[in-house]
Design a protein around this motif. Structure first.
Motif, PDB file in Angstrom:
ATOM      1  N   PHE A   9      -3.386  13.853 -18.764  1.00 18.21           N
ATOM      2  CA  PHE A   9      -1.912  13.849 -18.739  1.00 18.21           C
ATOM      3  C   PHE A   9      -1.291  12.536 -19.357  1.00 18.21           C
ATOM      4  O   PHE A   9      -2.171  11.482 -19.010  1.00 18.21           O
ATOM      5  CB  PHE A   9      -1.436  14.132 -17.475  1.00 18.21           C
ATOM      6  N   GLU A  10      -0.345  12.432 -19.805  1.00 20.03           N
ATOM      7  CA  GLU A  10       0.436  11.239 -20.299  1.00 20.03           C
ATOM      8  C   GLU A  10       1.345  10.680 -19.227  1.00 20.03           C
ATOM      9  O   GLU A  10       2.321  11.212 -18.725  1.00 20.03           O
ATOM     10  CB  GLU A  10       1.093  11.394 -21.481  1.00 20.03           C
ATOM     11  N   PHE A  11       1.228   9.435 -18.826  1.00 15.82           N
ATOM     12  CA  PHE A  11       2.139   8.721 -17.912  1.00 15.82           C
ATOM     13  C   PHE A  11       2.787   7.532 -18.547  1.00 15.82           C
ATOM     14  O   PHE A  11       2.058   6.766 -19.611  1.00 15.82           O
ATOM     15  CB  PHE A  11       1.317   8.247 -16.925  1.00 15.82           C
ATOM     16  N   PRO A  12       3.813   7.175 -18.346  1.00 18.15           N
ATOM     17  CA  PRO A  12       4.350   6.059 -18.993  1.00 18.15           C
ATOM     18  C   PRO A  12       4.192   4.904 -18.780  1.00 18.15           C
ATOM     19  O   PRO A  12       3.598   4.295 -17.411  1.00 18.15           O
ATOM     20  CB  PRO A  12       5.898   6.267 -18.479  1.00 18.15           C
ATOM     21  N   ASP A  13       4.034   3.852 -19.657  1.00 17.98           N
ATOM     22  CA  ASP A  13       3.564   2.524 -19.454  1.00 17.98           C
ATOM     23  C   ASP A  13       4.688   1.683 -18.388  1.00 17.98           C
ATOM     24  O   ASP A  13       4.060   1.006 -17.833  1.00 17.98           O
ATOM     25  CB  ASP A  13       3.456   1.848 -20.636  1.00 17.98           C
TER      26      ASP A  13
ATOM     27  N   GLU B 174       3.537  -4.804  -9.871  1.00 24.65           N
ATOM     28  CA  GLU B 174       2.132  -4.710  -9.814  1.00 24.65           C
ATOM     29  C   GLU B 174       1.726  -3.390  -9.116  1.00 24.65           C
ATOM     30  O   GLU B 174       0.921  -2.922  -9.332  1.00 24.65           O
ATOM     31  CB  GLU B 174       1.885  -5.921  -8.875  1.00 24.65           C
ATOM     32  N   ALA B 175       2.654  -2.810  -8.248  1.00 19.83           N
ATOM     33  CA  ALA B 175       2.630  -1.629  -7.429  1.00 19.83           C
ATOM     34  C   ALA B 175       2.333  -0.463  -8.432  1.00 19.83           C
ATOM     35  O   ALA B 175       1.675   0.354  -8.543  1.00 19.83           O
ATOM     36  CB  ALA B 175       3.455  -1.313  -6.357  1.00 19.83           C
ATOM     37  N   TYR B 176       3.293  -0.797  -9.533  1.00 18.34           N
ATOM     38  CA  TYR B 176       3.451   0.268 -10.480  1.00 18.34           C
ATOM     39  C   TYR B 176       1.878   0.284 -11.235  1.00 18.34           C
ATOM     40  O   TYR B 176       1.609   1.379 -11.666  1.00 18.34           O
ATOM     41  CB  TYR B 176       4.784   0.413 -11.538  1.00 18.34           C
ATOM     42  N   THR B 177       1.748  -0.649 -11.747  1.00 14.90           N
ATOM     43  CA  THR B 177       0.491  -0.857 -12.393  1.00 14.90           C
ATOM     44  C   THR B 177      -0.746  -0.564 -11.744  1.00 14.90           C
ATOM     45  O   THR B 177      -1.545   0.386 -12.405  1.00 14.90           O
ATOM     46  CB  THR B 177       0.252  -2.551 -12.852  1.00 14.90           C
ATOM     47  N   ASP B 178      -0.607  -0.747 -10.436  1.00 10.39           N
ATOM     48  CA  ASP B 178      -1.965  -0.186  -9.640  1.00 10.39           C
ATOM     49  C   ASP B 178      -1.823   1.619  -9.601  1.00 10.39           C
ATOM     50  O   ASP B 178      -2.790   1.967  -9.703  1.00 10.39           O
ATOM     51  CB  ASP B 178      -1.826  -0.665  -8.283  1.00 10.39           C
ATOM     52  N   ALA B 179      -0.496   1.784  -9.387  1.00  9.49           N
ATOM     53  CA  ALA B 179      -0.589   3.482  -9.196  1.00  9.49           C
ATOM     54  C   ALA B 179      -0.714   4.304 -10.634  1.00  9.49           C
ATOM     55  O   ALA B 179      -1.518   5.132 -10.731  1.00  9.49           O
ATOM     56  CB  ALA B 179       0.893   3.963  -8.901  1.00  9.49           C
ATOM     57  N   LEU B 180      -0.635   3.488 -11.717  1.00  9.48           N
ATOM     58  CA  LEU B 180      -0.742   3.877 -13.044  1.00  9.48           C
ATOM     59  C   LEU B 180      -2.187   4.026 -13.198  1.00  9.48           C
ATOM     60  O   LEU B 180      -2.680   4.921 -13.771  1.00  9.48           O
ATOM     61  CB  LEU B 180      -0.041   3.054 -13.992  1.00  9.48           C
ATOM     62  N   LYS B 181      -2.761   2.982 -12.832  1.00  4.45           N
ATOM     63  CA  LYS B 181      -4.598   3.162 -13.087  1.00  4.45           C
ATOM     64  C   LYS B 181      -5.049   4.377 -12.156  1.00  4.45           C
ATOM     65  O   LYS B 181      -5.895   5.031 -12.870  1.00  4.45           O
ATOM     66  CB  LYS B 181      -5.019   1.755 -12.498  1.00  4.45           C
ATOM     67  N   ILE B 182      -4.616   4.613 -11.205  1.00  2.00           N
ATOM     68  CA  ILE B 182      -4.951   5.610 -10.259  1.00  2.00           C
ATOM     69  C   ILE B 182      -4.711   6.764 -10.868  1.00  2.00           C
ATOM     70  O   ILE B 182      -5.570   7.692 -11.021  1.00  2.00           O
ATOM     71  CB  ILE B 182      -4.364   5.697  -8.824  1.00  2.00           C
ATOM     72  N   VAL B 183      -3.620   7.108 -11.110  1.00  2.00           N
ATOM     73  CA  VAL B 183      -3.221   8.588 -11.814  1.00  2.00           C
ATOM     74  C   VAL B 183      -3.842   8.638 -13.317  1.00  2.00           C
ATOM     75  O   VAL B 183      -4.258   9.715 -13.558  1.00  2.00           O
ATOM     76  CB  VAL B 183      -1.563   8.748 -11.656  1.00  2.00           C
TER      77      VAL B 183
ATOM     78  N   ASN C 157       0.776  -1.176  -0.036  1.00  2.26           N
ATOM     79  CA  ASN C 157       0.067  -0.065   0.088  1.00  2.26           C
ATOM     80  C   ASN C 157       0.935   1.135   0.008  1.00  2.26           C
ATOM     81  O   ASN C 157       0.612   2.280  -0.821  1.00  2.26           O
ATOM     82  CB  ASN C 157      -1.154   0.157   1.035  1.00  2.26           C
ATOM     83  N   ARG C 158       1.769   1.314   0.795  1.00  2.00           N
ATOM     84  CA  ARG C 158       2.741   2.343   0.903  1.00  2.00           C
ATOM     85  C   ARG C 158       3.725   2.632  -0.427  1.00  2.00           C
ATOM     86  O   ARG C 158       3.757   3.704  -0.795  1.00  2.00           O
ATOM     87  CB  ARG C 158       3.690   2.202   1.862  1.00  2.00           C
ATOM     88  N   LEU C 159       3.871   1.608  -1.237  1.00  4.15           N
ATOM     89  CA  LEU C 159       4.780   1.651  -2.348  1.00  4.15           C
ATOM     90  C   LEU C 159       3.638   2.137  -3.500  1.00  4.15           C
ATOM     91  O   LEU C 159       4.121   2.932  -4.291  1.00  4.15           O
ATOM     92  CB  LEU C 159       5.297   0.418  -2.714  1.00  4.15           C
ATOM     93  N   VAL C 160       2.452   1.699  -3.586  1.00  2.00           N
ATOM     94  CA  VAL C 160       1.460   2.127  -4.539  1.00  2.00           C
ATOM     95  C   VAL C 160       1.415   3.668  -4.295  1.00  2.00           C
ATOM     96  O   VAL C 160       1.325   4.370  -5.315  1.00  2.00           O
ATOM     97  CB  VAL C 160       0.274   1.536  -4.452  1.00  2.00           C
ATOM     98  N   GLU C 161       1.154   4.025  -2.942  1.00  2.00           N
ATOM     99  CA  GLU C 161       0.882   5.556  -3.018  1.00  2.00           C
ATOM    100  C   GLU C 161       2.251   6.323  -3.058  1.00  2.00           C
ATOM    101  O   GLU C 161       2.230   7.411  -3.660  1.00  2.00           O
ATOM    102  CB  GLU C 161       0.603   5.842  -1.264  1.00  2.00           C
ATOM    103  N   LEU C 162       3.468   5.963  -2.798  1.00  2.00           N
ATOM    104  CA  LEU C 162       4.701   6.359  -3.274  1.00  2.00           C
ATOM    105  C   LEU C 162       4.713   6.645  -4.778  1.00  2.00           C
ATOM    106  O   LEU C 162       4.993   7.833  -5.070  1.00  2.00           O
ATOM    107  CB  LEU C 162       5.874   5.615  -2.659  1.00  2.00           C
ATOM    108  N   LEU C 163       4.480   5.685  -5.317  1.00  2.00           N
ATOM    109  CA  LEU C 163       4.612   5.588  -7.199  1.00  2.00           C
ATOM    110  C   LEU C 163       3.587   6.757  -7.346  1.00  2.00           C
ATOM    111  O   LEU C 163       3.914   7.473  -8.416  1.00  2.00           O
ATOM    112  CB  LEU C 163       4.374   4.158  -7.486  1.00  2.00           C
ATOM    113  N   GLU C 164       2.254   6.601  -6.853  1.00  2.00           N
ATOM    114  CA  GLU C 164       1.402   7.458  -7.409  1.00  2.00           C
ATOM    115  C   GLU C 164       1.814   8.766  -7.363  1.00  2.00           C
ATOM    116  O   GLU C 164       1.700   9.755  -8.435  1.00  2.00           O
ATOM    117  CB  GLU C 164      -0.024   7.160  -6.517  1.00  2.00           C
TER     118      GLU C 164
END
Length: 150
Positions: free
Chosen positions: A127-131, A111-120, A56-63
């Motif tokens: 805005f454009e975000f990298p895959d 997986e955390a990056y994928t989740d953060a990417l969905k959120i943003v 959870n912390r990693l997803v929020e950090l990445l987001e």
């Protein structure tokens, strides 16, 4: 026909009392009286809880790193950076208390990056975000580098 009442364990009746009773039995080395099944389950849950917290912390950090880097809203930068700092502090403390979680950080990163990417992407569709994560995903970099200053 008379029904036999189902015995309800202390664990099911009063969780806090069960914990106190279990601690007292452990302190007095009363192994015979321990509720092993529930004790094992609770100890397993402790490890899962740390893993969930790290994820959870990693997803929020990445987001928030993504927002800080790719969302051009300067009025929001301060809040995002503050959140980044808080998540980094929380992750550092978690890893200090459970160093064996360090390899797990790498295991769940994608997986955390994928989740953060969905959120943003949902919150900021304009805005454009990298895959894929464009920066170092090394744990030291993630906890120390201000990627928006590179």
């Amino acid at each position: 026909m008379t029904q036999t009442p189902i015995a309800i364990s202390l664990y099911e009746q009063d969780y806090l009392l069960w914990i106190e009773d279990t601690v007292n039995k452990l302190r007095s080395r009363n192994i015979e009286g321990l509720d092993f099944e529930n004790l094992i389950e609770e100890i397993e849950d402790l490890g899962r809880s740390d893993k969930r917290e790290l994820e959870n912390r990693l997803v929020e950090l990445l987001e928030h790193i993504l927002k800080r880097n790719y969302v051009n809203m300067t009025d929001c930068y301060r809040g995002w950076v503050e959140s980044i700092i808080k998540q980094r502090i929380g992750i550092r403390k978690l890893l200090k208390n459970s160093p064996s979680l360090k390899p797990y950080f790498s295991q769940v990163f994608d997986e955390a990056y994928t989740d953060a990417l969905k959120i943003v992407r949902n919150g900021y569709p304009q805005f454009e975000f990298p895959d894929t994560w464009p920066f170092s995903c090394d744990i030291e970099a993630m906890l120390n580098v201000d990627f928006w200053e590179e």
